[in-house]
Design a protein around this motif. Structure first.
Motif, PDB file in Angstrom:
ATOM      1  N   SER A 271       0.763  -1.171   0.259  1.00 30.88           N
ATOM      2  CA  SER A 271      -0.234   0.002   0.061  1.00 30.88           C
ATOM      3  C   SER A 271       1.028   1.266   0.016  1.00 30.88           C
ATOM      4  CB  SER A 271      -1.082  -0.089   1.048  1.00 30.88           C
ATOM      5  OG  SER A 271      -0.275  -0.076   2.378  1.00 30.88           O
ATOM      6  N   ALA A 272       2.167   1.287   0.013  1.00 28.96           N
ATOM      7  CA  ALA A 272       3.095   2.399   0.083  1.00 28.96           C
ATOM      8  C   ALA A 272       2.886   3.029  -1.210  1.00 28.96           C
ATOM      9  CB  ALA A 272       4.505   1.859   0.387  1.00 28.96           C
ATOM     10  N   PRO A 273       2.865   4.479  -1.191  1.00 28.47           N
ATOM     11  CA  PRO A 273       2.393   5.004  -2.577  1.00 28.47           C
ATOM     12  C   PRO A 273       3.558   4.692  -3.586  1.00 28.47           C
ATOM     13  CG  PRO A 273       2.285   6.667  -0.596  1.00 28.47           C
ATOM     14  CD  PRO A 273       2.685   5.204   0.095  1.00 28.47           C
ATOM     15  N   ILE A 274       4.936   4.659  -3.240  1.00 29.55           N
ATOM     16  CA  ILE A 274       6.025   4.322  -4.071  1.00 29.55           C
ATOM     17  C   ILE A 274       5.832   3.332  -4.774  1.00 29.55           C
ATOM     18  CG2 ILE A 274       8.395   3.948  -4.219  1.00 29.55           C
ATOM     19  CD1 ILE A 274       8.989   5.955  -2.002  1.00 29.55           C
ATOM     20  N   VAL A 275       5.464   2.052  -4.167  1.00 24.45           N
ATOM     21  CA  VAL A 275       5.194   0.659  -4.558  1.00 24.45           C
ATOM     22  C   VAL A 275       4.013   0.730  -5.339  1.00 24.45           C
ATOM     23  CG1 VAL A 275       4.881  -1.665  -3.952  1.00 24.45           C
ATOM     24  CG2 VAL A 275       6.373  -0.264  -2.481  1.00 24.45           C
ATOM     25  N   ARG A 276       2.979   1.398  -5.070  1.00 21.50           N
ATOM     26  CA  ARG A 276       1.753   1.323  -5.861  1.00 21.50           C
ATOM     27  C   ARG A 276       1.958   1.853  -6.982  1.00 21.50           C
ATOM     28  NH1 ARG A 276      -3.992   2.518  -3.435  1.00 21.50           N
ATOM     29  NH2 ARG A 276      -3.267   3.504  -1.609  1.00 21.50           N
ATOM     30  N   GLU A 277       2.698   2.995  -7.299  1.00 26.89           N
ATOM     31  CA  GLU A 277       2.985   3.913  -8.347  1.00 26.89           C
ATOM     32  C   GLU A 277       3.788   2.881  -9.345  1.00 26.89           C
ATOM     33  OE1 GLU A 277       5.524   7.771  -8.383  1.00 26.89           O
ATOM     34  OE2 GLU A 277       3.486   8.104  -7.509  1.00 26.89           O
ATOM     35  N   TRP A 278       4.590   2.303  -8.677  1.00 29.74           N
ATOM     36  CA  TRP A 278       5.538   1.477  -9.349  1.00 29.74           C
ATOM     37  C   TRP A 278       4.708   0.274 -10.099  1.00 29.74           C
ATOM     38  CZ3 TRP A 278       7.187  -3.986  -8.499  1.00 29.74           C
ATOM     39  CH2 TRP A 278       8.206  -4.257  -9.318  1.00 29.74           C
ATOM     40  N   LEU A 279       3.795  -0.301  -9.193  1.00 27.40           N
ATOM     41  CA  LEU A 279       2.895  -1.391  -9.567  1.00 27.40           C
ATOM     42  C   LEU A 279       2.011  -0.842 -10.847  1.00 27.40           C
ATOM     43  CD1 LEU A 279       1.763  -3.261  -6.491  1.00 27.40           C
ATOM     44  CD2 LEU A 279       3.313  -4.009  -8.031  1.00 27.40           C
ATOM     45  N   SER A 280       1.510   0.055 -10.490  1.00 31.47           N
ATOM     46  CA  SER A 280       0.647   0.735 -11.497  1.00 31.47           C
ATOM     47  C   SER A 280       1.440   0.893 -13.034  1.00 31.47           C
ATOM     48  CB  SER A 280      -0.067   1.843 -11.147  1.00 31.47           C
ATOM     49  OG  SER A 280       0.640   3.070 -11.220  1.00 31.47           O
ATOM     50  N   GLY A 281       2.788   1.392 -12.868  1.00 29.10           N
ATOM     51  CA  GLY A 281       3.624   1.625 -13.890  1.00 29.10           C
ATOM     52  C   GLY A 281       3.687   0.085 -14.819  1.00 29.10           C
ATOM     53  N   VAL A 282       4.095  -0.843 -13.901  1.00 27.80           N
ATOM     54  CA  VAL A 282       4.255  -2.009 -14.507  1.00 27.80           C
ATOM     55  C   VAL A 282       3.032  -2.457 -15.138  1.00 27.80           C
ATOM     56  CG1 VAL A 282       4.645  -4.705 -13.728  1.00 27.80           C
ATOM     57  CG2 VAL A 282       5.812  -2.752 -12.753  1.00 27.80           C
ATOM     58  N   TRP A 283       1.621  -2.487 -14.525  1.00 22.96           N
ATOM     59  CA  TRP A 283       0.472  -2.590 -15.001  1.00 22.96           C
ATOM     60  C   TRP A 283       0.115  -2.077 -16.355  1.00 22.96           C
ATOM     61  CZ3 TRP A 283      -3.443  -5.729 -14.592  1.00 22.96           C
ATOM     62  CH2 TRP A 283      -4.470  -5.448 -15.024  1.00 22.96           C
ATOM     63  N   LYS A 284       0.604  -0.691 -16.447  1.00 21.64           N
ATOM     64  CA  LYS A 284       0.500   0.004 -17.870  1.00 21.64           C
ATOM     65  C   LYS A 284       1.398  -0.737 -18.890  1.00 21.64           C
ATOM     66  CE  LYS A 284      -0.265   4.647 -16.148  1.00 21.64           C
ATOM     67  NZ  LYS A 284       0.054   5.864 -15.808  1.00 21.64           N
ATOM     68  N   LYS A 285       2.642  -0.974 -18.514  1.00 19.99           N
ATOM     69  CA  LYS A 285       3.480  -1.585 -19.330  1.00 19.99           C
ATOM     70  C   LYS A 285       3.072  -3.006 -19.839  1.00 19.99           C
ATOM     71  CE  LYS A 285       7.882   0.242 -18.150  1.00 19.99           C
ATOM     72  NZ  LYS A 285       8.976   0.182 -17.162  1.00 19.99           N
ATOM     73  N   ILE A 286       2.307  -3.726 -19.131  1.00 18.53           N
ATOM     74  CA  ILE A 286       1.759  -5.010 -19.501  1.00 18.53           C
ATOM     75  C   ILE A 286       0.812  -4.913 -20.384  1.00 18.53           C
ATOM     76  CG2 ILE A 286       0.585  -7.022 -18.931  1.00 18.53           C
ATOM     77  CD1 ILE A 286       1.994  -6.752 -16.049  1.00 18.53           C
ATOM     78  N   ARG A 287      -0.227  -3.671 -20.101  1.00 16.78           N
ATOM     79  CA  ARG A 287      -1.542  -3.449 -20.928  1.00 16.78           C
ATOM     80  C   ARG A 287      -1.140  -3.321 -22.378  1.00 16.78           C
ATOM     81  NH1 ARG A 287      -6.083  -5.732 -19.681  1.00 16.78           N
ATOM     82  NH2 ARG A 287      -6.811  -4.119 -21.156  1.00 16.78           N
ATOM     83  N   PRO A 288      -0.263  -2.303 -23.035  1.00 13.98           N
ATOM     84  CA  PRO A 288      -0.120  -1.951 -24.196  1.00 13.98           C
ATOM     85  C   PRO A 288       0.634  -3.180 -24.977  1.00 13.98           C
ATOM     86  CG  PRO A 288       0.606  -0.086 -22.862  1.00 13.98           C
ATOM     87  CD  PRO A 288       0.357  -1.246 -22.079  1.00 13.98           C
ATOM     88  N   GLU A 289       1.286  -3.763 -24.397  1.00 18.13           N
ATOM     89  CA  GLU A 289       2.154  -4.734 -24.993  1.00 18.13           C
ATOM     90  C   GLU A 289       1.113  -5.899 -25.479  1.00 18.13           C
ATOM     91  OE1 GLU A 289       5.403  -6.648 -22.531  1.00 18.13           O
ATOM     92  OE2 GLU A 289       6.144  -4.663 -22.384  1.00 18.13           O
ATOM     93  N   GLY A 290       0.169  -6.287 -24.534  1.00 22.04           N
ATOM     94  CA  GLY A 290      -0.772  -7.121 -25.075  1.00 22.04           C
ATOM     95  C   GLY A 290      -1.642  -6.914 -26.231  1.00 22.04           C
ATOM     96  N   HIS A 291      -1.855  -5.751 -26.149  1.00 19.76           N
ATOM     97  CA  HIS A 291      -2.734  -4.966 -27.323  1.00 19.76           C
ATOM     98  C   HIS A 291      -1.728  -5.051 -28.575  1.00 19.76           C
ATOM     99  CE1 HIS A 291      -6.245  -3.291 -25.601  1.00 19.76           C
ATOM    100  NE2 HIS A 291      -5.559  -2.709 -24.719  1.00 19.76           N
ATOM    101  N   GLY A 292      -0.462  -4.710 -28.413  1.00 22.96           N
ATOM    102  CA  GLY A 292       0.275  -4.609 -29.644  1.00 22.96           C
ATOM    103  C   GLY A 292       0.328  -6.051 -30.188  1.00 22.96           C
ATOM    104  N   LYS A 293       0.495  -7.091 -29.374  1.00 28.22           N
ATOM    105  CA  LYS A 293       0.462  -8.602 -29.978  1.00 28.22           C
ATOM    106  C   LYS A 293      -0.914  -8.869 -30.553  1.00 28.22           C
ATOM    107  CE  LYS A 293       3.631 -10.287 -26.536  1.00 28.22           C
ATOM    108  NZ  LYS A 293       3.670 -10.818 -25.391  1.00 28.22           N
ATOM    109  N   GLU A 294      -1.950  -8.363 -30.013  1.00 30.04           N
ATOM    110  CA  GLU A 294      -3.263  -8.654 -30.734  1.00 30.04           C
ATOM    111  C   GLU A 294      -3.309  -8.034 -32.117  1.00 30.04           C
ATOM    112  OE1 GLU A 294      -5.730  -8.701 -26.692  1.00 30.04           O
ATOM    113  OE2 GLU A 294      -6.452  -7.383 -28.494  1.00 30.04           O
ATOM    114  N   VAL A 295      -2.729  -6.744 -32.131  1.00 21.75           N
ATOM    115  CA  VAL A 295      -2.790  -6.129 -33.551  1.00 21.75           C
ATOM    116  C   VAL A 295      -1.715  -6.777 -34.438  1.00 21.75           C
ATOM    117  CG1 VAL A 295      -2.199  -4.100 -34.687  1.00 21.75           C
ATOM    118  CG2 VAL A 295      -3.368  -3.932 -32.427  1.00 21.75           C
ATOM    119  N   ALA A 296      -0.525  -7.187 -34.039  1.00 19.48           N
ATOM    120  CA  ALA A 296       0.197  -7.860 -34.904  1.00 19.48           C
ATOM    121  C   ALA A 296      -0.334  -9.241 -35.429  1.00 19.48           C
ATOM    122  CB  ALA A 296       1.480  -8.140 -34.124  1.00 19.48           C
TER     123      ALA A 296
END
Lengths: 504, 366, 356
Positions: free
Chosen positions: B341-366
């Motif tokens: 629940s620490a803000p720093i960790v949560r920020e980092w996690l949501s960053g990771v989440w964001k990174k995962i999402r577009p990659e998934g989209h990219g693969k679908e398009v390809a």
């Protein structure tokens, strides 16, 4: 890189959640120049400075420094210091519990051990050479704010920097101190230091600067030689439109009527508080706008704080509408229809984490009582009304007020007090640190309120602002009321000479 | 202001909004524990109906244990949340104060004899006396914090150290025992009702605090004072008094919790009663996602946090963890939760989440 | 410059003097004066026990571990943080050492190493969580305390005395303090002594005092505690500084654990219970402010002495009830907090009327 440039920032981008703070900003600073960085609040000045000093990381762009072939990476204030970029911030960023000398040297000398003797001698020498009235061994907290600011500058100056950033250093200095600072800046310019100067005071820009870079909404507007950019043009560049509002407002204030025999709305006799002011007399009539003027530290804020009961009142009598009342704490003043917008918005004004709505209703809610909270609908209505009325730019009434820009925060605080429908409104530096557009909005609002019958006391560091709005000025010097000006006497030169006193 | 998040898909938008909601933390923790128990042993959720030794109908099972033993904690969490919000600090003396108020109740009920045949005073009188005493001790803490401006943790350290000795002194260091069965109702079962009484008391407290928060400005005032004291004063509030008030309210919570505690055993053990409960109460506030440095608070999240802590305790007991070793496991869970629940960790996690999402989209398009 | 000239002119009198004393020194002076007043008072009114130098040295012997852990505590408190896991760590260290020495027939040197490693581990983990993940230190060290106490029981449930010969020899070692002996009841001259732990404790005090006063790192601790935002702007690595403070505190808790173990010679889950509170109390009595930035190791040393002196006074006054110790410590803490609060408020007021 240009030949004489000590610093070049190219195509800087920086975003925060929801805001693009900087979009492709370029900035060039040359050796031996004082370069003003101008822009309204939210234009991106502070962000640009913080990117340069490593407080924020940039999203895109490159920073070049003289003597370095490649773009430099600045990840922390230490990196910036190492690269010769020193900063003096608006808020004092020194440690109050350490000594003056330590504050000047900590974090910048190598080695493991602390050589107190050498440090104190060096510090005393620097303080003396810059004519700063402090002792090296003194605890910082025992210095006045102005002296602390100068110590911060002394620290930056001593760091043999190539780039010196002054982020609104003058906002807590009085005129003589500002003059001293300017002398210092010119001296450094002669030594080839590039100085970035951020300020809200236009006079000061034209007094010391060589160049001006203007930012607006996170974008670069342009870089100009000072002689090519007259004041009016600068203001219009900052606002992004040609604007005559400044002259518009002039003369709108109601002239002071000396023969008016009506009883004052508020009257104080021999009022004195524990903040160290001399007892003073004061009155204000219905629909009047008057002001306290004087140098910083002359006691003008302390006077209005005493009126509002913000400091402990030690003596004197206070009358409201001719009836004697007792004001021992802010709530007493509020109950008698007095409202007070404090000088320091961050410390005394906003309740940062609470929403705009809660901030707006707070004072009225307190007046209404502990057991009678407003319903959600009522609170929303109040908030929405005033957000519309004052044009507060916020995502919604639920947004925490701390995420608003300075000017909008100030409007919200103003809304808080207007909501209580005061008979007598005290505004202590309502325009400090906010953009010109909002400044004018507030001045107009003051005049409008007065024409509707509210009495307003207005305090501002900018004399022309006072002249535009007030019909009577109480002049203060050394914590004493030394004069009162009205009608014909209201002019820059008259105010100056009254402040200076005697034949000066 | 332009939003840079407009392009994001609705799903991740919903997710990130949910993650930012304060009550998400205790709910996530609760779900995690619930699933863990479901996987390891579904019988955890079994509730059986039976009769206790006194012949009363009772519901039993781990869930009932949580509802039962979590009551004191939930009640304390109410007061602790207010204190935290207004003062930006915590009261670490609640355990000791429970010992005092429990001791006062027994003293009033027993009179001079430590093993009386009959009660020497009505229970309600004993409870009211305990309320007054607990509020006085709350007021003591409040005065130190509000008027002498001592950091809350340090100020309450005084009562933390002196509380249990004072509790012992109240009863001359004797161990009074109450034989009257009706006294046991508060910490046990009322004949005919199969749900433990402490749960009802806790619910009553929750309703009261909900009403108080709804029909008074307690919430607004405490938050305003906790966020910006100087500004609150200039808006006509009396910050010192509001801080003081939160401590007195916490004192009241302590008295209620004290009644339940002594009623459970009909006696008192000065050095063991409500031991470490201050730590649990503070954790409940923290688990509720409230900043321990004060300011905004969410009462529902705090109360839920209290039950999560109790859930954890009960789960650990179920795995035959020794009661003395319990804190070690709790600590690990707490650290994991706090880190997540620490803000720093949560920020980092949501960053990771964001990174995962577009990659998934990219693969679908390809 | 009118305003500042006025300041220097009016800087005479008492207000002027108080202004030149730093917060740290002012609180330190109060503490030392109170300690001596108390000890001399005890000598005068309680008589013989306190007149014997050995009584004083016994206080030192008993409190060596507390002195060490309180020093660590002061350090983190100066940086504006807190570590309430120290008592738990002390208990865990003594239990681990006891189990290692007796059940695994280990040697003393390795036991010392184990102590240091345990302390270091706690310091590193807590420091990382507090400094780099920005989690509230109170919660982190609360979990640390829970963990240490729980682990102590997991390592071994029952308390026991250590029989390891090398260790017992070390434990029994007495260092004679020359010149402070006294004549006992049988008329024989007995030398005053201290245990090895006291030597370690004094070394720690001197070392930390030096670090805090004369090293960059030490001044960094003060800067971070005074205003961490400013410290960052002044070019101090705030995170690293906070991390190091916690690391050192953890390490000292490890050292303190071994010293405690040397004094009691046994392992038990209930060892050092409440030691974190005593350490905090000692630091506060010694003039360290929980808000950070103000404090002094010498003050902490006298804080521990004051605390244990008053405990001794209480027990020798016949109030031998264990409960009374708690009450007196609390009363003393209360007294010091109020004194601190009043003194600081007056000092602040003296300054604010003089400023500008």
């Amino acid at each position: 890189m240009k030949e004489k440039a000590v610093l070049e920032m190219k195509n800087i981008h920086k975003s925060f959640p929801g805001v693009r703070a900087l979009q492709g900003v370029d900035f060039t600073l040359c050796e031996g120049e004082i370069h003003a960085l101008m822009g309204e609040n939210g234009a991106g000045k502070s962000t640009l400075i913080k990117v340069l000093t490593g407080v924020y990381g940039k999203d895109e762009g490159e920073i070049f420094l003289k003597g370095k072939d490649k773009a430099v990476a600045i990840h922390s204030p230490q990196d910036a210091q190492r690269l010769g970029i020193s900063t003096v911030y608006q808020e004092i960023t020194l440690c109050p519990n350490l000594s003056v000398a330590e504050n000047m040297f900590i974090g910048r000398t190598s080695g493991v051990c602390q050589n107190w003797k050498k440090m104190n001698t060096d510090a005393d020498r620097i303080l003396q050479s810059l004519d700063i009235p402090a002792k090296a061994a003194q605890q910082l907290a025992s210095c006045s704010i102005a002296v602390q600011q100068m110590i911060a500058i002394a620290r930056a100056v001593d760091m043999d920097c190539k780039v010196l950033i002054l982020d609104e250093p003058t906002s807590s200095l009085d005129e003589q101190e500002v003059e001293k600072l300017f002398r210092l800046m010119r001296d450094l310019r002669a030594r080839g230091v590039g100085i970035i100067f951020v300020t809200h005071f236009l006079d000061q820009v034209y007094e010391v600067c060589d160049k001006i870079t203007v930012l607006r909404d996170g974008k670069l507007v342009g870089e100009y030689e000072i002689k090519d950019l007259p004041r009016v043009k600068l203001v219009s560049k900052m606002l992004g439109k040609e604007l005559d509002d400044m002259s518009d407002i002039k003369g709108e204030s109601k002239p002071y009527d000396k023969d008016d025999q009506s009883a004052p709305v508020f009257e104080a006799k021999g009022l004195v508080s524990n903040a160290g002011i001399k007892p003073f007399n004061f009155y204000i009539k219905k629909g009047e706008v008057n002001g306290f003027t004087g140098l910083l530290g002359s006691g003008r804020s302390e006077c209005v704080r005493a009126i509002f009961g913000a400091d402990r009142v030690l003596g004197g009598t206070v009358k409201m509408d001719g009836k004697e009342i007792k004001i021992g704490k802010p709530l007493d003043a509020m109950k008698n229809g007095i409202a007070y917008l404090p000088e320091d918005r961050k410390v005394d004004g906003i309740v940062g984490d609470l929403s705009v709505r809660e901030n707006i209703i707070l004072a009225l809610q307190v007046l209404k009582g502990f057991l009678k909270p407003f319903t959600k609908a009522e609170a929303n209505k109040f908030a929405e009304d005033y957000i519309k009325l004052l044009g507060i730019k916020t995502a919604s009434a639920d947004t925490p007020i701390k995420s608003l820009s300075g000017g909008n925060q100030q409007k919200a605080i103003l809304a808080r007090w207007l909501l209580t429908d005061p008979k007598y409104l005290i505004l202590d530096e309502p325009t400090r640190g906010i953009d010109i557009g909002t400044k004018i909005d507030i001045q107009k609002l003051v005049l409008k309120l007065a024409s509707e019958g509210m009495s307003v006391t207005f305090i501002s560091s900018e004399t022309d602002e006072m002249l535009r709005t007030c019909s009577r000025l109480v002049v203060m010097r050394d914590r004493k009321v030394v004069g009162e000006l009205s009608g014909e006497e209201l002019s820059q030169s008259m105010i100056m000479s009254t402040i200076a006193g005697g034949d000066k | 202001m332009k939003s840079i998040e407009t392009n994001k898909s609705n799903v991740s938008g919903f997710f990130s909004r949910l993650v930012r909601r304060q009550i998400f933390i205790p709910i996530a923790a609760l779900l995690l524990l619930a699933v863990f128990n479901l996987v390891t042993d579904p019988s955890f959720y079994k509730i059986t109906f039976g009769y206790n030794s006194a012949g009363n109908p009772v519901l039993s099972g781990y869930l009932m244990t949580i509802l039962d033993s979590g009551s004191e904690l939930a009640i304390l969490a109410i007061g602790m949340t207010l204190v935290t919000a207004a003062t930006g600090g915590q009261d670490i003396s609640v355990g000791a104060a429970i010992a005092i108020s429990g001791s006062v109740i027994l003293r009033v009920l027993c009179g001079t004899n430590s093993r009386p045949e009959t009660l020497q005073a009505p229970i309600i009188v004993a409870f009211l006396v305990a309320c007054i005493v607990a509020m006085l001790f709350g007021a003591f803490n409040g005065v130190l914090v509000a008027y002498f401006r001592i950091q809350p943790m340090v100020a309450t350290l005084i009562l933390f150290t002196a509380g249990r000795p004072i509790a012992a002194w109240i009863n001359n260091n004797e161990l009074p025992i109450i034989n009257e069965p009706s006294f046991g109702y508060f910490g046990g079962f009322i004949p005919g009702i199969p749900v433990p009484t402490p749960f009802f008391i806790a619910v009553a407290c929750m309703i009261i605090i909900a009403l108080v928060l709804r029909f008074t400005n307690l919430g607004l005032y405490t938050q305003a004072v906790g966020i910006n004291e100087s500004s609150s004063r200039l808006n006509g509030l009396n910050p010192a008094f509001i801080k003081f008030l939160t401590f007195v309210i916490l004192g009241l919570c302590v008295a209620v919790a004290g009644l339940i505690k002594v009623s459970r055993f009909s006696t008192i053990n000065y050095s063991v009663i409500a031991k470490d409960i201050e730590m649990d109460a503070i954790l409940a506030v923290a688990l509720g996602g409230n900043a321990l440095s004060g300011g905004k608070f969410n009462m529902a999240a705090s109360i839920l946090g209290a039950y999560v802590i109790q859930f954890l305790t009960t789960t650990l007991y179920k795995f035959n963890v020794q009661s003395d070793a319990l804190p070690a496991y709790k600590a690990i869970v707490v650290i994991v939760l706090v880190v997540l629940s620490a803000p720093i960790v949560r920020e980092w996690l949501s960053g990771v989440w964001k990174k995962i999402r577009p990659e998934g989209h990219g693969k679908e398009v390809a | 410059m009118a305003s500042s000239n006025k300041t220097s002119k009016t800087g005479g009198g008492l207000g002027g003097k108080m202004k030149n004393i730093t917060d740290t020194n002012l609180l330190l002076t109060i503490t030392i004066v109170v300690f001596f007043a108390m000890y001399i008072g005890a000598m005068v009114f309680q008589g013989k026990g306190f007149l014997k130098p050995q009584t004083f040295f016994n206080i030192l012997n008993a409190q060596a571990a507390l002195i060490i852990t309180a020093c660590g505590m002061s350090l983190v408190m100066i940086t504006g943080s807190i570590d309430i896991s120290v008592g738990g760590v002390v208990a865990l260290v003594s239990m681990c050492c006891a189990v290692y020495l007796d059940f695994h027939n280990g040697n003393v040197f390795m036991a010392v190493l184990i102590s240091l490693l345990i302390g270091l581990a706690f310091g590193v983990v807590q420091g990382f969580l507090v400094a780099y993940l920005d989690i509230q230190p109170f919660i982190v060290s609360l979990a640390g305390m829970f963990f240490a106490r729980g682990m102590t029981t997991i390592v071994n449930t029952n308390p026991f005395n250590v029989q390891n010969e090398a260790f017992v020899a070390l434990k029994e070692t007495r260092v004679i303090v020359p010149g402070f002996g006294s004549v006992n009841k049988l008329g024989k001259y007995v030398n005053a002594y201290v245990e090895i732990g006291v030597i370690i404790a004094i070394l720690v005090v001197i070392l930390l005092f030096f670090v805090l006063r004369w090293t960059k790192l030490g001044r960094g601790f003060y800067a971070v505690g005074g205003n961490s935002q400013s410290a960052l702007m002044l070019g101090i690595n705030v995170k690293k500084t906070k991390f190091l403070a916690h690391l050192i505190c953890g390490l000292l808790a490890g050292v303190g654990g071994f010293v405690y173990f040397m004094h009691v010679g046994s392992g038990s889950a209930s060892h050092a219970s409440g030691m974190e509170m005593n350490a905090i109390a000692s630091s506060i009595i010694g003039g360290t402010m929980l808000t950070g930035g103000v404090g002094n190791i010498i003050g902490t040393f006298f804080g521990v002495l004051s605390l244990s002196t008053i405990q001794n006074i209480v027990s020798s006054a016949g109030l031998d009830d264990a409960w009374w110790t708690g009450i007196t410590i609390a009363a003393m803490l209360c007294l010091f907090l109020v004194i601190q609060s009043v003194v600081m408020a007056r000092k602040k007021r003296a300054l604010s009327t003089k400023a500008e």
